[in-house]
Write a protein that holds these residues in place. Structure first.
Motif, PDB file in Angstrom:
ATOM      1  N   ALA A 116       0.815  -1.218   0.000  1.00 34.76           N
ATOM      2  CA  ALA A 116       0.000   0.000   0.000  1.00 34.76           C
ATOM      3  C   ALA A 116       0.852   1.273   0.000  1.00 34.76           C
ATOM      4  CB  ALA A 116      -0.962  -0.011   1.170  1.00 34.76           C
ATOM      5  N   PRO A 117       1.834   1.426   0.870  1.00 27.02           N
ATOM      6  CA  PRO A 117       2.630   2.653   0.835  1.00 27.02           C
ATOM      7  C   PRO A 117       3.493   2.780  -0.415  1.00 27.02           C
ATOM      8  CG  PRO A 117       2.833   1.596   2.972  1.00 27.02           C
ATOM      9  CD  PRO A 117       2.107   0.655   2.065  1.00 27.02           C
ATOM     10  N   ALA A 118       3.739   1.697  -1.110  1.00 30.23           N
ATOM     11  CA  ALA A 118       4.559   1.761  -2.314  1.00 30.23           C
ATOM     12  C   ALA A 118       3.840   2.500  -3.439  1.00 30.23           C
ATOM     13  CB  ALA A 118       4.929   0.356  -2.772  1.00 30.23           C
ATOM     14  N   ASN A 119       2.510   2.595  -3.365  1.00 28.02           N
ATOM     15  CA  ASN A 119       1.754   3.280  -4.399  1.00 28.02           C
ATOM     16  C   ASN A 119       1.767   4.789  -4.221  1.00 28.02           C
ATOM     17  OD1 ASN A 119       1.038   0.849  -5.529  1.00 28.02           O
ATOM     18  ND2 ASN A 119      -0.866   0.696  -4.378  1.00 28.02           N
ATOM     19  N   GLU A 120       2.176   5.277  -3.084  1.00 28.83           N
ATOM     20  CA  GLU A 120       2.162   6.698  -2.786  1.00 28.83           C
ATOM     21  C   GLU A 120       3.585   7.227  -2.685  1.00 28.83           C
ATOM     22  OE1 GLU A 120       0.054   7.312   0.834  1.00 28.83           O
ATOM     23  OE2 GLU A 120      -1.800   6.459   0.062  1.00 28.83           O
ATOM     24  N   PRO A 121       3.794   8.461  -3.148  1.00 30.18           N
ATOM     25  CA  PRO A 121       5.121   9.059  -2.966  1.00 30.18           C
ATOM     26  C   PRO A 121       5.348   9.398  -1.496  1.00 30.18           C
ATOM     27  CG  PRO A 121       3.619  10.625  -3.987  1.00 30.18           C
ATOM     28  CD  PRO A 121       2.888   9.313  -3.895  1.00 30.18           C
ATOM     29  N   PRO A 122       6.582   9.635  -1.101  1.00 29.27           N
ATOM     30  CA  PRO A 122       6.860   9.975   0.301  1.00 29.27           C
ATOM     31  C   PRO A 122       6.161  11.273   0.700  1.00 29.27           C
ATOM     32  CG  PRO A 122       8.896   9.823  -0.968  1.00 29.27           C
ATOM     33  CD  PRO A 122       7.784   9.586  -1.899  1.00 29.27           C
ATOM     34  N   ILE A 123       5.825  11.395   1.970  1.00 31.80           N
ATOM     35  CA  ILE A 123       5.165  12.590   2.486  1.00 31.80           C
ATOM     36  C   ILE A 123       6.141  13.760   2.416  1.00 31.80           C
ATOM     37  CG2 ILE A 123       4.160  13.630   4.551  1.00 31.80           C
ATOM     38  CD1 ILE A 123       3.135  10.843   5.281  1.00 31.80           C
ATOM     39  N   GLN A 124       5.673  14.899   1.900  1.00 30.22           N
ATOM     40  CA  GLN A 124       6.543  16.042   1.656  1.00 30.22           C
ATOM     41  C   GLN A 124       6.507  17.110   2.745  1.00 30.22           C
ATOM     42  OE1 GLN A 124       8.700  16.143  -0.944  1.00 30.22           O
ATOM     43  NE2 GLN A 124       7.994  14.067  -1.350  1.00 30.22           N
ATOM     44  N   GLY A 125       5.571  17.018   3.669  1.00 28.96           N
ATOM     45  CA  GLY A 125       5.513  18.022   4.719  1.00 28.96           C
ATOM     46  C   GLY A 125       4.267  17.857   5.570  1.00 28.96           C
ATOM     47  N   PRO A 126       4.090  18.732   6.548  1.00 30.44           N
ATOM     48  CA  PRO A 126       2.938  18.602   7.434  1.00 30.44           C
ATOM     49  C   PRO A 126       1.611  18.824   6.718  1.00 30.44           C
ATOM     50  CG  PRO A 126       4.234  20.544   8.003  1.00 30.44           C
ATOM     51  CD  PRO A 126       4.988  19.802   6.963  1.00 30.44           C
ATOM     52  N   ALA A 127       1.559  19.711   5.746  1.00 29.28           N
ATOM     53  CA  ALA A 127       0.315  19.938   4.999  1.00 29.28           C
ATOM     54  C   ALA A 127      -0.044  18.693   4.194  1.00 29.28           C
ATOM     55  CB  ALA A 127       0.457  21.139   4.079  1.00 29.28           C
ATOM     56  N   ASP A 128       0.952  18.089   3.572  1.00 31.15           N
ATOM     57  CA  ASP A 128       0.736  16.865   2.793  1.00 31.15           C
ATOM     58  C   ASP A 128       0.230  15.743   3.698  1.00 31.15           C
ATOM     59  OD1 ASP A 128       0.764  14.967   0.748  1.00 31.15           O
ATOM     60  OD2 ASP A 128       2.901  14.584   0.948  1.00 31.15           O
ATOM     61  N   ALA A 129       0.831  15.587   4.856  1.00 28.62           N
ATOM     62  CA  ALA A 129       0.412  14.534   5.787  1.00 28.62           C
ATOM     63  C   ALA A 129      -1.015  14.768   6.266  1.00 28.62           C
ATOM     64  CB  ALA A 129       1.364  14.478   6.983  1.00 28.62           C
ATOM     65  N   ALA A 130      -1.346  16.019   6.586  1.00 26.10           N
ATOM     66  CA  ALA A 130      -2.700  16.330   7.048  1.00 26.10           C
ATOM     67  C   ALA A 130      -3.726  16.082   5.950  1.00 26.10           C
ATOM     68  CB  ALA A 130      -2.769  17.778   7.517  1.00 26.10           C
ATOM     69  N   CYS A 131      -3.391  16.446   4.725  1.00 23.24           N
ATOM     70  CA  CYS A 131      -4.329  16.247   3.612  1.00 23.24           C
ATOM     71  C   CYS A 131      -4.489  14.767   3.279  1.00 23.24           C
ATOM     72  CB  CYS A 131      -3.873  17.031   2.389  1.00 23.24           C
ATOM     73  SG  CYS A 131      -4.095  18.815   2.594  1.00 23.24           S
ATOM     74  N   ARG A 132      -3.434  13.989   3.420  1.00 18.96           N
ATOM     75  CA  ARG A 132      -3.564  12.544   3.201  1.00 18.96           C
ATOM     76  C   ARG A 132      -4.478  11.917   4.235  1.00 18.96           C
ATOM     77  NH1 ARG A 132       2.034   9.928   0.984  1.00 18.96           N
ATOM     78  NH2 ARG A 132       2.633  11.656  -0.340  1.00 18.96           N
ATOM     79  N   GLU A 133      -4.333  12.331   5.482  1.00 14.37           N
ATOM     80  CA  GLU A 133      -5.211  11.809   6.532  1.00 14.37           C
ATOM     81  C   GLU A 133      -6.657  12.222   6.283  1.00 14.37           C
ATOM     82  OE1 GLU A 133      -4.737   9.664   9.038  1.00 14.37           O
ATOM     83  OE2 GLU A 133      -2.774   9.371   8.149  1.00 14.37           O
ATOM     84  N   GLN A 134      -6.857  13.460   5.855  1.00 15.30           N
ATOM     85  CA  GLN A 134      -8.211  13.928   5.558  1.00 15.30           C
ATOM     86  C   GLN A 134      -8.811  13.127   4.408  1.00 15.30           C
ATOM     87  OE1 GLN A 134      -8.502  18.098   4.669  1.00 15.30           O
ATOM     88  NE2 GLN A 134     -10.631  17.958   4.049  1.00 15.30           N
ATOM     89  N   ALA A 135      -8.034  12.871   3.374  1.00 17.06           N
ATOM     90  CA  ALA A 135      -8.539  12.106   2.236  1.00 17.06           C
ATOM     91  C   ALA A 135      -8.880  10.676   2.650  1.00 17.06           C
ATOM     92  CB  ALA A 135      -7.505  12.099   1.111  1.00 17.06           C
ATOM     93  N   ARG A 136      -8.039  10.068   3.478  1.00 16.31           N
ATOM     94  CA  ARG A 136      -8.332   8.707   3.948  1.00 16.31           C
ATOM     95  C   ARG A 136      -9.601   8.677   4.796  1.00 16.31           C
ATOM     96  NH1 ARG A 136      -2.510   8.577   5.152  1.00 16.31           N
ATOM     97  NH2 ARG A 136      -1.524   7.486   3.432  1.00 16.31           N
ATOM     98  N   ALA A 137      -9.814   9.716   5.594  1.00 18.96           N
ATOM     99  CA  ALA A 137     -10.980   9.748   6.469  1.00 18.96           C
ATOM    100  C   ALA A 137     -12.272  10.021   5.704  1.00 18.96           C
ATOM    101  CB  ALA A 137     -10.792  10.813   7.544  1.00 18.96           C
ATOM    102  N   GLN A 138     -12.189  10.758   4.606  1.00 18.92           N
ATOM    103  CA  GLN A 138     -13.399  11.176   3.901  1.00 18.92           C
ATOM    104  C   GLN A 138     -13.705  10.385   2.639  1.00 18.92           C
ATOM    105  OE1 GLN A 138     -13.013  15.338   3.131  1.00 18.92           O
ATOM    106  NE2 GLN A 138     -13.247  15.912   5.274  1.00 18.92           N
TER     107      GLN A 138
END
Length: 81
Positions: A18-40
Motif C-alpha cells: 500500500a505505501p509503495a503506491n504513494e510518494p513519500p510525504i513532503q511536509g505537514p500539509a501533505d500529511a494532514a491532507c492525506r489523513e483527511q482524504a483517507r478519512a473522507q
C-alpha cells in the motif's frame, strides 16, 4: 500450520504494498491532507462515480489547494523603504 503461514504472508504483502503506491510525504500539509482524504473517501459525495483512488486524490488536491491559497506568509505585509 500452512494456513497460518499463508495468512501471515498475505497480510505482510498486502500491508507493505500500500505505501509503495504513494510518494513519500513532503511536509505537514501533505500529511494532514492525506489523513483527511483517507478519512473522507468513503463518506464524501461522489456524483461522478469516481474510483476510490481518484476520489481520494480529488479530496487531497482540494485540501492542498486550501493550504496554498494564502501563500507562504498570509499575515505578512510587504514593507518597502
Amino acid at each position: 500450520m500452512r494456513i497460518t503461514l499463508v495468512a501471515v504472508a498475505f497480510i505482510a504483502v498486502s500491508t507493505s504494498a500500500a505505501p509503495a503506491n504513494e510518494p513519500p510525504i513532503q511536509g505537514p500539509a501533505d500529511a494532514a491532507c492525506r489523513e483527511q482524504a483517507r478519512a473522507q473517501v468513503f463518506t464524501a459525495p461522489n456524483p461522478n462515480r469516481l474510483s476510490l483512488w481518484d476520489l481520494g486524490s480529488q479530496i487531497w488536491h482540494t485540501c492542498m489547494a486550501s493550504y496554498h491559497a494564502g501563500g507562504p506568509n498570509p499575515g505578512r505585509q510587504e514593507q518597502r523603504f
